[in-house]
Design a protein around this motif. Structure first.
Motif, short mmCIF file in Angstrom:
data_model
loop_
_atom_site.label_atom_id
_atom_site.label_comp_id
_atom_site.label_asym_id
_atom_site.label_seq_id
_atom_site.Cartn_x
_atom_site.Cartn_y
_atom_site.Cartn_z
N LYS A 299 -4.51 3.10 1.65
CA LYS A 299 -4.96 3.02 0.25
C LYS A 299 -5.84 4.23 -0.12
O LYS A 299 -6.78 4.12 -0.90
N GLU A 300 -5.54 5.34 0.53
CA GLU A 300 -6.32 6.55 0.26
C GLU A 300 -5.60 7.39 -0.80
O GLU A 300 -4.37 7.35 -0.90
N PRO A 301 -6.35 8.16 -1.56
CA PRO A 301 -5.68 9.01 -2.56
C PRO A 301 -4.87 10.12 -1.91
O PRO A 301 -5.21 10.60 -0.83
N ASN B 230 0.81 -1.21 0.00
CA ASN B 230 0.00 0.00 0.00
C ASN B 230 0.85 1.27 0.00
O ASN B 230 0.51 2.25 -0.67
N ILE B 231 1.92 1.23 0.75
CA ILE B 231 2.83 2.38 0.75
C ILE B 231 3.42 2.57 -0.65
O ILE B 231 3.49 3.68 -1.19
N HIS B 232 3.83 1.45 -1.23
CA HIS B 232 4.47 1.51 -2.53
C HIS B 232 3.51 2.02 -3.60
O HIS B 232 3.85 2.87 -4.42
N VAL B 233 2.30 1.52 -3.56
CA VAL B 233 1.33 1.86 -4.61
C VAL B 233 0.64 3.20 -4.33
O VAL B 233 0.50 4.04 -5.21
N ASN B 234 0.20 3.36 -3.06
CA ASN B 234 -0.63 4.52 -2.75
C ASN B 234 0.10 5.63 -2.00
O ASN B 234 -0.46 6.71 -1.80
N VAL C 113 2.83 15.85 9.40
CA VAL C 113 1.91 15.06 10.22
C VAL C 113 2.02 13.55 10.01
O VAL C 113 1.68 12.77 10.89
N GLY C 114 2.48 13.12 8.82
CA GLY C 114 2.64 11.68 8.58
C GLY C 114 1.34 11.00 8.18
O GLY C 114 0.26 11.60 8.18
N CYS C 115 1.45 9.72 7.85
CA CYS C 115 0.30 8.97 7.31
C CYS C 115 -0.84 8.85 8.31
O CYS C 115 -2.01 9.03 7.96
N VAL C 116 -0.51 8.53 9.54
CA VAL C 116 -1.57 8.31 10.53
C VAL C 116 -2.31 9.63 10.78
O VAL C 116 -3.54 9.69 10.75
N GLY C 117 -1.56 10.68 10.99
CA GLY C 117 -2.17 11.99 11.22
C GLY C 117 -2.96 12.50 10.03
O GLY C 117 -3.89 13.30 10.17
#
Lengths: 384, 460
Positions: free
Chosen positions: A122-124, A113-117, A149-153
C-alpha cells in the motif's frame, strides 16, 4: 475449472510429498499441517470432491488450497504423467475461488492492494525507486539490460538493501543496466499464483507494453519470482524478452574475469529458491558464484537442488503467511536444517527467501549462530 | 468445538485434531474401491503418551478408534467403518536406534519405508530392510501389521517374520512390550524363546491395539545389485522353475509378472530375478548359478532369458518401484486395486488363467504379479485391475472382478492377504470353529468395548 479432467487421476500414493531419496517429507504445507488433506494428493482429492459438490467452500478448504507454496516439489516427484500440471491445478482451483469471491482475507487484501496501489505494501508508486538512492544505478534510458527488482525489492526494508547491493554490483562490473524506478510495476507472479488470472494479465500486458515502448529487450531480475513470470508467463501474452536472474549474469561476470574476488573466509550453505531452482532449473549459477570465492566453504544442506525444502514464502505465502507460525513452519524447519550443516551463513538468491529465513532464525533464537546473506552481499564482501 | 474435539485438542494440540468436513471426506476412503465411511475426528499424535490418552478417552467414551499409517493397503483397512477417531501415525517418525552389528532397528509407529531406507543408505551402507513395493510413504508398522512382503521375503519370509519386538498401546491405554524387550533392554526377538505374543497384534489390522514402536531385523546390503528376466509361456512349469531358482540360494527376490501390454508381453510370464553381490565376481557367480538352474528349461525350449535394456534396468531395480503406482494411471484413470491372496506356488497356473479370464469378462486392464515368499513356501499372487475413477461403471466391474478373485482364492486353498471386510467374513465363515472361537476370545478379552478398528476381524 481448468484441468478438471485430470483431478481424478491422482492415486494419492504420496511420492509427491517426499524428496527423491525419501529423506524427509518435502511438501511445506504437509510439513506444517500434517493432515493428508494439506498434501498434494489430499488437495487433488478435495478439489475433485469440491467440483462434485461433495464438500463446500469452507474456510478450511480455502486454507488447504492456499497453503500450497507452489514450490513444485510435487511436480518434481509425482510419478504420473500429469505431474507437470500439479501446481497449475492448485492455481486453477484458486482461480475458481477468486471468481467466486471466497478467499482467505490475507489473499483478498494482497490482491486488493496490488489492484489499488500496484504493490502489496500500500505504498505510493513514487516510493518505488527509493531503494536506489545513494547508488550509481541510473534510470533506464536504453541500456542493454533493465534491472527489474519487483515489489519486495522495492519496498521491503531488508530487500531494498539487497536490491541496492545487486544493482551496485552490476554497475561496478560494467554491466549496462538501468532501472524503471517509480515507473516499475508489479510483475504479477504472486498475483497469478494466488489465482487472480485477470489481474495478472492486466499487469503483464501493462509491463509488456511499457517494456516494449522503452525498447527493452533484456531483463535482469533481482527476484526469482519476477524472473519466472517474465520467462514463463509473459511470452504467451506477447512479451518475448531475454530474461536473466542476476546470479546468472554474476556467474558470467566472474567466469569472464570481470569481477575479481579476494578471500572471504566463511562457512556458507545455499538455500535454493523454488522459482529459480525447481521452476526454472537454475541450480548451478548461484553455486558457481559461491565456489569462486577464495576461502568460502560451501556446505550443502541435506535437501538441496531439486530436493530443496521451500522456505514457505512461495505461492503468495510470503504475504498471506498461511504457512507461518509454530515450530513446524517451513522457514523454521529450513533454518534448523541450515544450522545442522555447521554453516554460519545461509546464502540466498531471493529477497523473499531472505526475509523468510531471517524470520526463521529469529524464531529459533539463532541470531548468534546464523545469518542470512544474499549472494550479492557475499560477493560484495569478497570484492578487493 | 464439541466436548470430544476439545478433549482431543487438549491431548494432541488444537492444530492436530480435526472434526472438519475436509478431513472427514479424505479419511473416509483409501485409494481402493471399498465403501466409504467418515470418521468423526482425525488426530495426529506426536508421542506414545498422547496415543495412550486418546485411547483412554476413546475407551471411556466407547468411541471407535482406527490407527492409520499411509492408508495404502487399498482394501479399506483404515476406513473407519463405524466412525470414531482416526489416528494418523505419521508424526511419529523417529528412528530410535540402530544396532549395526546385530542388524536391528527400532522405529516409531509412523516411520515410513522411505525414511528408513534413506536413513540406512546414508548412515549404515551395509544394512537394509525388506522394502515393499508399496509407495515409500507406507509405514513400517502398518506393513508388518498386514503381514506385508518386500524385497527380502523370498529369503526371510513375510516382513512380519522380520519383526524383532513391538511396543503396543492396548485398548485400555496401557503400554505393552512384546518380545525380548519385555524383560530385557534389548529388542532382538518378538517371541522366541518365550511365548510369541506378537500374534495378538500382527495381522489384526489394529483391532487389538496400536503399534507405537517396531523393532525390525535388518539384513546385509551388498554393494551391487542386478536383475535377470526369464520368460516362459509355460505357466504349468512355474513351480518347477521357482523350485530350481530357490534351490540355488543365490536369489534376492523373485517376482513373476504377466500383463497384456505391450503385445509381446501377452501370454508370457516374466520372472524378475534379483540378485546381489559385493564384487563383480560374486555377482557374476550368482548370475551363472541362476542361469544354470534354469538351463533345462532353455534346452527344452520352454523359456529363455530376455535382455534387460539399460533403460529398463533402473525401473526394475528401483526400491520401491514407482512403476507399481504408475499402473494406476495407465488408462488415465488414477485407480487400481488388487486382491493378493497368499497361496501355494503350485496354484500359479490357475491364478494366471483366472486373471485373464476375469479381465476379459469384465473388460479391464490387468497385471498379474506373484512374489515368492520363503524358498517357494508360498506366494502372494496379485490380481491387479486398473480402473478409471471417473467411470463408475468400470469401478463396479472392477469390484465384481475382485469379488470373483476372492471366491476363487478361497476355493483354491488360498488365504486372503490384507483382507477386505467382506473377505474377512468369508475367511471367518470358513475357519476351523475352534480357531474362530480362540480369535473371538482374544478380541473380547483384549478389547472388551470393541473400540479398536471395529468391523475388522469381528467374530460373531
Amino acid at each position: 475449472m481448468k484441468y478438471a479432467d485430470i483431478v481424478h487421476r491422482c492415486f494419492r500414493c504420496g511420492y509427491c510429498k517426499f524428496t527423491s531419496d525419501y529423506t524427509d517429507f518435502n511438501c511445506p504445507a504437509y510439513r506444517k499441517f500434517r493432515f493428508e488433506t494439506y498434501a498434494p494428493g489430499g488437495r487433488m482429492w478435495l478439489i475433485r470432491a469440491w467440483l462434485n459438490d461433495e464438500i463446500k467452500t469452507s474456510e478450511r478448504f480455502q486454507e488447504i488450497i492456499y497453503s500450497c507454496a507452489t514450490c513444485a516439489n510435487c511436480v518434481e516427484h509425482c510419478v504420473f504423467t500429469f505431474s507437470e500440471d500439479l501446481v497449475n491445478i492448485f492455481i486453477a482451483a484458486r482461480e475458481e475461488l477468486v471468481s467466486e469471491g471466497i478467499i482467505p482475507p490475507p489473499v483478498r487484501d494482497f490482491l486488493k492492494n496490488i489492484h489499488v496501489n500496484g504493490n502489496p505494501y500500500k505504498e505510493p508508486a513514487n516510493e518505488r525507486g527509493k531503494w536506489a538512492e545513494g547508488t550509481s544505478i541510473e534510470t533506464y534510458n536504453g541500456q542493454e539490460y533493465l534491472f527489474y527488482v519487483g515489489c519486495v525489492g522495492s519496498y521491503d526494508e531488508r530487500a531494498k538493501k539487497i536490491a541496492a547491493t545487486v544493482g551496485s554490483l552490476l554497475v561496478k562490473a560494467g554491466v549496462s543496466v538501468g532501472i524503471l524506478g517509480e515507473k516499475e510495476t508489479c510483475d504479477g507472479n504472486e498475483v497469478k499464483a494466488l489465482g487472480e488470472a485477470g489481474l495478472f494479465e492486466l499487469l503483464a500486458e501493462q509491463n509488456i507494453e511499457s517494456f516494449k515502448k522503452l525498447g527493452i529487450k533484456k531483463i535482469i531480475t533481482l527476484d526469482p519470482h519476477g524472473f519466472n513470470a517474465f520467462k514463463n508467463d509473459y511470452p504467451a501474452l506477447g512479451g518475448e524478452f531475454e530474461v536473466y536472474h542476476y546470479t546468472q549474469i554474476l556467474a558470467q561476470l566472474i567466469r569472464s574475469g570481470k569481477v575479481d574476488l579476494k578471500e572471504y573466509k566463511a562457512k556458507v550453505t545455499y538455500h535454493d529458491p523454488c522459482y529459480l531452482g525447481r521452476h526454472n532449473g537454475e541450480y548451478k549459477a548461484p553455486r558457481e558464484i559461491l565456489k569462486s570465492i577464495p576461502g568460502l566453504e560451501l556446505i550443502e544442506m541435506e535437501r538441496n537442488g531439486e530436493n530443496a525444502f521451500c522456505c514457505g514464502g512461495g505461492g503468495g505465502n510470503f504475504f498471506t503467511d498461511i504457512l507461518g507460525g509454530g515450530e513446524d513452519s517451513p522457514n523454521r524447519i529450513r533454518t534448523m536444517e541450515a544450522l545442522d550443516t555447521g554453516a554460519e551463513i545461509i546464502a540466498v538468491a531471493c529477497p523473499q527467501c531472505a526475509k523468510m529465513l531471517e524470520d526463521g532464525i529469529k524464531a529459533e533464537e539463532l541470531d548468534d549462530k546464523l545469518k542470512v546473506m544474499d549472494i550479492a552481499e557475499i560477493v560484495t564482501q569478497a570484492l578487493p | 468445538m464439541s466436548d470430544i474435539t476439545q478433549s482431543l485438542a487438549e491431548i494432541v494440540g488444537e492444530s492436530y485434531v480435526s472434526d472438519q468436513p475436509e478431513e472427514a471426506y479424505f479419511y473416509a476412503r483409501d485409494p481402493g474401491l471399498m465403501p466409504t465411511h467418515e470418521p468423526d475426528y482425525v488426530v495426529i499424535p506426536k508421542t506414545v503418551e498422547e496415543i495412550q490418552k486418546v485411547v483412554r478417552l476413546a475407551n471411556r467414551e466407547k468411541i471407535p478408534i482406527v490407527p492409520m499409517g499411509a492408508g495404502m493397503a487399498l482394501t479399506g483397512l483404515v476406513i473407519p467403518l463405524k466412525g470414531g477417531i482416526v489416528v494418523d501415525m505419521k508424526r511419529m517418525t523417529r528412528i530410535i536406534e540402530v544396532n549395526e552389528n546385530a542388524r536391528l532397528v527400532i522405529v516409531e509407529g509412523g516411520t515410513s519405508q522411505g525414511l528408513l531406507k534413506a536413513h540406512l543408505e546414508k548412515n549404515y551402507p551395509k544394512l537394509r530392510h525388506s522394502i515393499p513395493d508399496s509407495p515409500a510413504t507406507a509405514t513400517i508398522a502398518a506393513n508388518v501389521m498386514i503381514h506385508g512382503q518386500g524385497r527380502l521375503s523370498q529369503q526371510y519370509g513375510f516382513n512380519s517374520d522380520m519383526v524383532a519386538g513391538l511396543e503396543v498401546v492396548l485398548p485400555s491405554g496401557e503400554i505393552c512390550k512384546i518380545g525380548s524387550n519385555s524383560i530385557s533392554p534389548d529388542w532382538f526377538s518378538k517371541g522366541a524363546p518365550m511365548p510369541d505374543l506378537s500374534g495378538l497384534f500382527l495381522g489384526w489390522f489394529g483391532a487389538t491395539g496400536i503399534i507405537t514402536k517396531v523393532a525390525l531385523k535388518l539384513y546385509p546390503r551388498k554393494k551391487l545389485r542386478d536383475i535377470e528376466l526369464f520368460i516362459t509361456d509355460r505357466e504349468d512349469l512355474m513351480q518347477e522353475m521357482v523350485f530350481e531358482l530357490t534351490h540355488t540360494e543365490m536369489v534376492e527376490d523373485i517376482n513373476i509378472f504377466t500383463q497384456p501390454l505391450p503385445m509381446i508381453f501377452k501370454d508370457n510370464h516374466h520372472m524378475a530375478i534379483f540378485f546381489t553381490g559385493d564384487t563383480d565376481t560374486e555377482l557374476e557367480f550368482k548370475r551363472k548359478m541362476i542361469w544354470d538352474s534354469l538351463d533345462r528349461f532353455i534346452r527344452s525350449k520352454d523359456g529363455g532369458f530376455m535382455g534387460v535394456s539399460p533403460a529398463m534396468k533402473p525401473t526394475l531395480l528401483e526400491m520401491p518401484q514407482r512403476s507399481v503406482s504408475r499402473f494406476a494411471d495407465v488408462n488415465k484413470g488414477g485407480g487400481f486395486e488388487y486382491s493378493g491372496p497368499i497361496i501355494l506356488v503350485e496354484k500359479y497356473p490357475e491364478c494366471a488363467q483366472k486373471i485373464k479370464e476375469l479381465a476379459e469378462k469384465y473388460e479391464l486392464g490387468y497385471s498379474g504379479m506373484a512374489r515368492i515368499i520363503g524358498r517357494g513356501h508360498c506366494m502372494m499372487y496379485g490380481f491387479a485391475f486398473t480402473f478409471n475413477r471417473a467411470d463408475p461403471d468400470m469401478m463396479e466391474r472392477t469390484r465384481k472382478a475382485l469379488h470373483e478373485v476372492s471366491k476363487f482364492a478361497l476355493e483354491a486353498g488360498g488365504v486372503f492377504w490384507k483382507a477386505t471386510v467382506d473377505e474377512q467374513k468369508m475367511a471367518l465363515d470358513k475357519m476351523d470353529p475352534n480357531t474362530l472361537a480362540l480369535m473371538g476370545m482374544i478380541k473380547k478379552n483384549i478389547d472388551p468395548n470393541g473400540i479398536m478398528n471395529p468391523g475388522n476381524w469381528e467374530v460373531r
